[in-house]
Structure formats: structure tokens, C-alpha cells
Design an enzyme around this catalytic site. Structure first.
Site, mmCIF file in Angstrom:
data_model
loop_
_atom_site.group_PDB
_atom_site.id
_atom_site.type_symbol
_atom_site.label_atom_id
_atom_site.label_comp_id
_atom_site.label_asym_id
_atom_site.label_seq_id
_atom_site.Cartn_x
_atom_site.Cartn_y
_atom_site.Cartn_z
ATOM 1 N N CYS A 185 0.814 -1.208 0.000
ATOM 2 C CA CYS A 185 0.000 0.000 0.000
ATOM 3 C C CYS A 185 0.854 1.268 0.000
ATOM 4 O O CYS A 185 0.981 1.949 1.019
ATOM 5 C CB CYS A 185 -0.984 0.037 1.157
ATOM 6 S SG CYS A 185 -2.258 1.270 0.846
ATOM 7 N N CYS A 207 -5.713 1.929 -4.348
ATOM 8 C CA CYS A 207 -5.192 2.542 -3.145
ATOM 9 C C CYS A 207 -6.126 3.680 -2.748
ATOM 10 O O CYS A 207 -6.130 4.731 -3.399
ATOM 11 C CB CYS A 207 -3.790 3.074 -3.441
ATOM 12 S SG CYS A 207 -2.981 3.688 -1.977
HETATM 13 P P1 FAD Z 1 -0.715 -10.787 4.422
HETATM 14 O O1 FAD Z 1 -2.156 -10.464 4.448
HETATM 15 O O2 FAD Z 1 0.255 -9.896 5.029
HETATM 16 O O3 FAD Z 1 -0.551 -12.290 4.872
HETATM 17 C C1 FAD Z 1 0.654 -12.999 4.948
HETATM 18 C C2 FAD Z 1 0.445 -14.111 5.961
HETATM 19 O O4 FAD Z 1 1.551 -15.022 5.922
HETATM 20 C C3 FAD Z 1 0.364 -13.600 7.406
HETATM 21 O O5 FAD Z 1 -0.811 -14.065 8.015
HETATM 22 C C4 FAD Z 1 1.618 -14.173 8.076
HETATM 23 O O6 FAD Z 1 1.425 -14.487 9.431
HETATM 24 C C5 FAD Z 1 1.853 -15.410 7.229
HETATM 25 N N1 FAD Z 1 3.236 -15.862 7.257
HETATM 26 C C6 FAD Z 1 4.359 -15.127 7.117
HETATM 27 N N2 FAD Z 1 5.458 -15.922 7.216
HETATM 28 C C7 FAD Z 1 4.989 -17.180 7.407
HETATM 29 C C8 FAD Z 1 5.631 -18.439 7.552
HETATM 30 N N3 FAD Z 1 6.960 -18.561 7.547
HETATM 31 N N4 FAD Z 1 4.843 -19.532 7.690
HETATM 32 C C9 FAD Z 1 3.479 -19.436 7.681
HETATM 33 N N5 FAD Z 1 2.844 -18.256 7.561
HETATM 34 C C10 FAD Z 1 3.599 -17.151 7.411
HETATM 35 N N6 FAD Z 1 -4.476 -2.740 0.878
HETATM 36 C C11 FAD Z 1 -5.567 -2.230 0.223
HETATM 37 O O7 FAD Z 1 -6.086 -2.867 -0.694
HETATM 38 N N7 FAD Z 1 -6.101 -1.022 0.545
HETATM 39 C C12 FAD Z 1 -5.588 -0.285 1.554
HETATM 40 O O8 FAD Z 1 -6.098 0.780 1.845
HETATM 41 C C13 FAD Z 1 -4.461 -0.791 2.280
HETATM 42 N N8 FAD Z 1 -3.904 -0.082 3.281
HETATM 43 C C14 FAD Z 1 -2.898 -0.625 4.029
HETATM 44 C C15 FAD Z 1 -2.409 0.093 5.102
HETATM 45 C C16 FAD Z 1 -1.429 -0.431 5.917
HETATM 46 C C17 FAD Z 1 -0.936 0.353 7.078
HETATM 47 C C18 FAD Z 1 -0.928 -1.741 5.648
HETATM 48 C C19 FAD Z 1 0.098 -2.352 6.548
HETATM 49 C C20 FAD Z 1 -1.390 -2.448 4.557
HETATM 50 C C21 FAD Z 1 -2.369 -1.905 3.727
HETATM 51 N N9 FAD Z 1 -2.868 -2.575 2.613
HETATM 52 C C22 FAD Z 1 -3.928 -2.057 1.901
HETATM 53 C C23 FAD Z 1 -2.143 -3.755 2.091
HETATM 54 C C24 FAD Z 1 -2.770 -5.096 2.388
HETATM 55 O O9 FAD Z 1 -3.040 -5.229 3.765
HETATM 56 C C25 FAD Z 1 -1.851 -6.203 1.917
HETATM 57 O O10 FAD Z 1 -1.431 -5.944 0.597
HETATM 58 C C26 FAD Z 1 -2.530 -7.550 1.953
HETATM 59 O O11 FAD Z 1 -2.851 -7.886 3.276
HETATM 60 C C27 FAD Z 1 -1.635 -8.615 1.321
HETATM 61 O O12 FAD Z 1 -2.146 -9.887 1.517
HETATM 62 P P2 FAD Z 1 -1.160 -11.149 1.560
HETATM 63 O O13 FAD Z 1 -2.020 -12.343 1.785
HETATM 64 O O14 FAD Z 1 -0.246 -11.130 0.405
HETATM 65 O O15 FAD Z 1 -0.251 -10.881 2.837
#
Ligand code: FAD
Ligand code: UQ1
Length: 438
Positions: free
Chosen positions: A189, A367
Site C-alpha cells: 500500500c 489505493c
Molecule cells: P498478508 O495479508 O500480510 O498475509 C501474509 C500471511 O503469511 C500472514 O498471516 C503471516 O502471518 C503469514 N506468514 C508469514 N510468514 C509465514 C511463515 N513462515 N509460515 C506461515 N505463515 C507465514 N491494501 C488495500 O487494498 N487497501 C488499503 O487501503 C491498504 N492499506 C494498508 C495500510 C497499511 C498500514 C498496511 C500495513 C497495509 C495496507 N494494505 C492495503 C495492504 C494489504 O493489507 C496487503 O497488501 C494484503 O494484506 C496482502 O495480503 P497477503 O495475503 O499477500 O499478505
């Protein structure tokens, strides 16, 4: 089987039982048709979809965390507009019923043997693998952090441990510099580092402190925002609200005891500047998941190497990726995860039937740039950086309706739509809304 597996574990521990060494497929302690790594936005969305496709008993998710967080709301938590408690729910409550939750960390991925090894030494084999491990935050790459967070006046919306410190620092503000940073790495983000600046500026105005504040945004990037249409609006906003933007300035050190932040000028190597702060919001450097990076699944930088249209791995056809852990050349957001989940579901159902994947991901990402306590500029764009707007109105304008979407609609869409595999992004609505325009 159980005793054989026990002996295999002994073998791993270095005890000489090599005569019992059979193939990992036979000896693996657990086997799943569909194994999902990570129970974040992408991992849970895909496990819901895979349950629908294959039945719950064929799906497992490896995720160590007891809590699942809706990270996008942390922007509003840091500004005091939402509580941190509202951002989290037990992982158990978002895990699709019947799907196996393996509550530990993945330590090693071995795609050549179709196995992963977890932190407790268990080997799990799979037929198909979905990697949704997210990215890693690197506060430690800034000298003085993370221990600096023990001091007041500093916070970071990027972690559940530090997001409330942002709000504390904002409330405690008396007079001086309010400093906001953007690191010299890809981030999730990319708008979030500046959203908190706009909210802080609004808060300081509301509480009558703005005249005693200098609001500074120091970003490593050469631009305020990557997409010109939205950057133009943001430049107008920073000018009209007297927010100082310094491009190519990268935070390298925090001396939290003295309330000093040290920045390097990326265009003038060796030149550093020390800024005293009354409030500091840190966006940490970020990088690939170390587990992905140390596996054969990584590209040269460490991101999961997937096809940008199908999300299938470029070398291992039974491996797929979603979200922040991938090398998809688009902005890393939950909105992107939503669009990716629909495409990936389709890719996998095709691959299972030995057919060619057909649905193509266009890089859709979004975003919601929060520009005050009641306005948002809703940026939406694709791989080419072209605006791909859902609503038939100019989304580059600050709008109250979009703030309401961000603060009150999106969380429901996330918990009840995306995570349940029912929300694949706004694509179909965009087409519908724009029909009338043609
Ligand atoms: P995550 O949701 O981060 O999940 C990764 C998972 O993997 C976690 O649960 C973690 O515990 C797990 N994991 C890590 N390592 C291991 C391991 N070794 N073994 C097993 N599990 C593991 N997105 C939007 O669309 N709009 C917004 O307005 C927005 N604002 C944001 C604001 C902030 C402050 C932040 C921090 C993020 C924002 N985002 C936004 C981004 C969004 O939250 C992420 O892009 C999204 O959560 C990505 O999903 P993901 O599944 O790839 O990763
Ligand atoms: C979205 O789909 C999504 O995932 C649920 C987000 O994450 C919180 C978003 O911020 C946005 C903007 C979208 C896109 C949805 C619409 C209705 C434009």
C-alpha cells in the site's frame, strides 16, 4: 505410518537410521492435495475458494498467528478514527470450516520433492501449492529501531504493535516537526505512508496546533505517487495545505532519545541530514519473505516468481502465488489480492483439468488515498499504470463517498467477501457501471 514418520524425524535430527530412509512422499507426516502457505488476505481467500473447488478435507493452511488482521484499517487506527481491536479477528474464525489449520511457521519449501518443512520439523507433502506468505517488515534496517519505539513521539501504522503509538504521538503533539517517511524499498500500500500525513495535518488543524507544526514528508521515491492522474491531485493538496515534500530522502537512523531522525539524500551519496521531530511516523523498509527467498521458487531478488497473467509459478507448474510475496509488477494491496484470487481460482481449476489457463490478471490494484477525516481519492490502476476506475465519476477528486467506502464498506467486503472467496475485485461492477457511459 506414524512410527515410520517418527523414525524419519530421527533421521532428520542426524541419528543414523538411513536404512529407513524412504521417499519423502511415503514418509511425510501429512499430505494434502492443496496446501496453502500463509493465512493472510490471499491465503484465506484462496483456501475458501479451494474448499469450494476440492472439498475442505483436501485443503490445509499453514499459518502461525492466532489473530488475523485487516491491515488497511490501521491507517485510520493511527489517526484515532478506528480502534485496533476492530482490525483483528481470531484466525480460527476466518479459517473456512473443515479446512485443516496447521498452526506453525513454514521454514523450508522444497518444490522438487513437493514438500514443505515447518518450524517444528514436520514435513507436509502436497500435490498443489499456493504461496501467500506476504512480505517482511525490516524495522531493524533503520539504526535505532525497533528499540526506538519504546520512546514516545514515534509510531508506525505498518505493525499491530506500533500503530497505536502513532495515535499517541499525534495526540501528544505540542509544537515542532511532524515527520513522515517512505523507505527505499517496495512497500505494501504505497499510499499509506502519506495518508497518515494528511490525517495528522487535519487533526492538528482541528485541535488548533497546526500553526505550531511543520509537516514534512520525506520519501525515497522520485515522485509523490506513481500514477500521474492521482499524483496531480496530491501535489495540489500538499501545496494548498502547506505540507513539505522532500523527494529522494531516505530514513537511515532514529535517535529516539533525542527525537532526531537522520535521512540520506539518495541523489547525493554520503550526504545526510538530521531532523528534530515532535512526531515521527516510520514506514519500514520491506522485502521478500525469507522462506520464499531461500527456496527455488524465488526470482533473483527473492520474490515468488509467477506468471503475471495466470499467477502460476514460472518453473513449477503445480505451484501458484498470490499477494505481497509475489513478483507481480503491480502495487501490493488487498485490492490486488481480491482481483488475483478470482484469476488464480480460475487458473487452478483449469490446471486441475489439464487445460490451459485462460483468465488473465491485468494488474488491477487500488489505493484509497485518505486525504482527511472525511475524504478519499480512490486510485485504481493496472499493470500499465493506466487508471482503471470502478465508478463512472472522476476518482482523482477528493470525495466523501469514497471515505465512507474506505472506512465502513471495505471492512465488510473484506471479512465477508474477500476472505470467504466471494469477492474477486470490482471488475464486473466496473464493466456494469461503464456500460451506461458507452
Ligand atoms: P498478508 O495479508 O500480510 O498475509 C501474509 C500471511 O503469511 C500472514 O498471516 C503471516 O502471518 C503469514 N506468514 C508469514 N510468514 C509465514 C511463515 N513462515 N509460515 C506461515 N505463515 C507465514 N491494501 C488495500 O487494498 N487497501 C488499503 O487501503 C491498504 N492499506 C494498508 C495500510 C497499511 C498500514 C498496511 C500495513 C497495509 C495496507 N494494505 C492495503 C495492504 C494489504 O493489507 C496487503 O497488501 C494484503 O494484506 C496482502 O495480503 P497477503 O495475503 O499477500 O499478505
Ligand atoms: C478492494 O477490493 C479491497 O479488497 C477488499 C480493498 O482492500 C481493503 C480496497 O481498498 C479496495 C479499494 C478494493 C476495491 C473495491 C472497490 C469497490 C473499488
Amino acid at each position: 505410518m506414524a512410527s515410520l514418520c517418527h523414525l524419519r524425524w530421527c533421521h532428520h535430527a542426524g541419528i543414523a537410521v538411513s536404512h529407513l530412509h524412504t521417499s519423502s512422499r511415503v514418509c511425510a507426516q501429512q499430505h494434502y492435495k492443496m496446501l496453502v502457505l500463509g493465512g493472510g488476505s490471499g491465503g484465506i481467500a484462496m483456501s475458501s475458494r479451494m474448499k469450494r473447488l476440492l472439498g475442505a478435507e483436501n485443503v490445509a493452511v499453514v499459518e502461525p498467528s492466532e489473530m488475523h488482521y485487516y491491515q488497511p484499517i490501521w491507517t485510520l487506527v493511527g489517526a484515532g478514527a478506528k480502534t485496533v481491536a476492530s482490525s483483528g479477528r481470531p484466525t480460527a474464525s476466518v479459517m473456512p470450516s473443515g479446512v485443516k489449520w496447521v498452526k506453525t511457521k513454514v521454514q523450508e519449501i522444497n518444490p522438487d520433492t513437493n514438500t514443505v518443512r515447518t518450524e517444528d520439523g514436520t514435513e507436509i507433502s502436497y500435490e498443489y501449492l499456493i504461496v501467500g506468505l506476504g512480505l517482511q517488515l525490516h524495522y531493524e534496517k533503520i539504526k535505532g529501531l525497533p528499540e526506538g519505539f519504546e520512546h514516545p513521539k514515534i509510531g508506525s501504522n505498518y505493525s499491530v504493535e506500533t500503530v497505536e503509538k502513532t495515535w499517541r504521538a499525534l495526540q501528544d503533539f505540542t509544537e515542532g516537526n511532524a515527520v513522515f517517511t517512505f523507505p527505499n524499498t517496495p512497500v505494501k500500500c504505497a499510499g499509506a505512508p502519506q495518508k497518515i500525513m494528511y490525517l495528522s495535518d487535519a487533526f492538528l488543524r482541528k485541535t488548533g496546533k497546526r500553526e505550531k507544526a511543520k509537516v514534512i514528508y520525506n520519501t525515497s521515491l522520485p515522485v509523490l505517487f506513481g500514477i500521474k492522474k492521482y499524483a496531480d491531485t496530491l501535489w495540489d493538496i500538499v501545496k494548498s495545505r502547506d505540507l513539505q515534500v522532500n523527494l529522494r530522502h531516505n530514513l537511515v537512523e532514529v535517535r529516539a532519545d533525542k527525537r532526531e531522525a537522520v535521512f540520506e539524500n539518495l541523489d547525493k551519496p554520503g550526504e545526510t541530514k538530521v531532523l528534530e521531530y515532535e512526531m515521527l511516523h516510520v514506514t519500514p523498509p520491506m522485502g521478500p519473505s525469507s522462506v520464499v527467498k531461500s527456496s527455488p521458487l524465488a526470482d533473483e531478488v527473492g520474490w515468488l516468481d509467477v506468471n503475471k497473467e495466470t499467477l502460476q509459478h514460472n518453473k513449477y507448474p503445480n505451484v501458484f502465488g498470490i499477494g505481497d510475496c509475489t513478483n507481480l509488477p503491480t502495487a501490493k494491496t488487498a485490492a490486488a489480492v481480491a482481483a488475483q484470487s478470482a484469476v488464480l481460482s480460475r487458473t487452478i481449476s483449469k490446471v486441475l483439468r489439464m487445460e490451459k489457463p485462460d483468465k488473465k490478471y491485468d494488474g488491477y490494484t487500488s489505493c484509497p488515498l485518505v486525504t482527511s477525516y472525511n475524504t478519499v481519492v480512490l486510485a485504481e490502476f493496472d499493470y500499465d499504470g493506466q487508471p482503471l476506475e470502478t465508478f463512472p465519476i472522476n476518482q482523482a477528486k477528493e470525495r466523501r463517498l469514497m471515505y465512507y467506502m474506505k472506512a465502513d464498506v471495505m471492512p465488510h467486503l473484506y471479512w465477508h467477501g474477500l476472505l470467504r472467496g466471494l469477492w474477486g475485485g470490482p471488475g464486473p461492477y466496473r464493466k456494469l457501471f461503464h456500460l451506461g457511459m458507452k
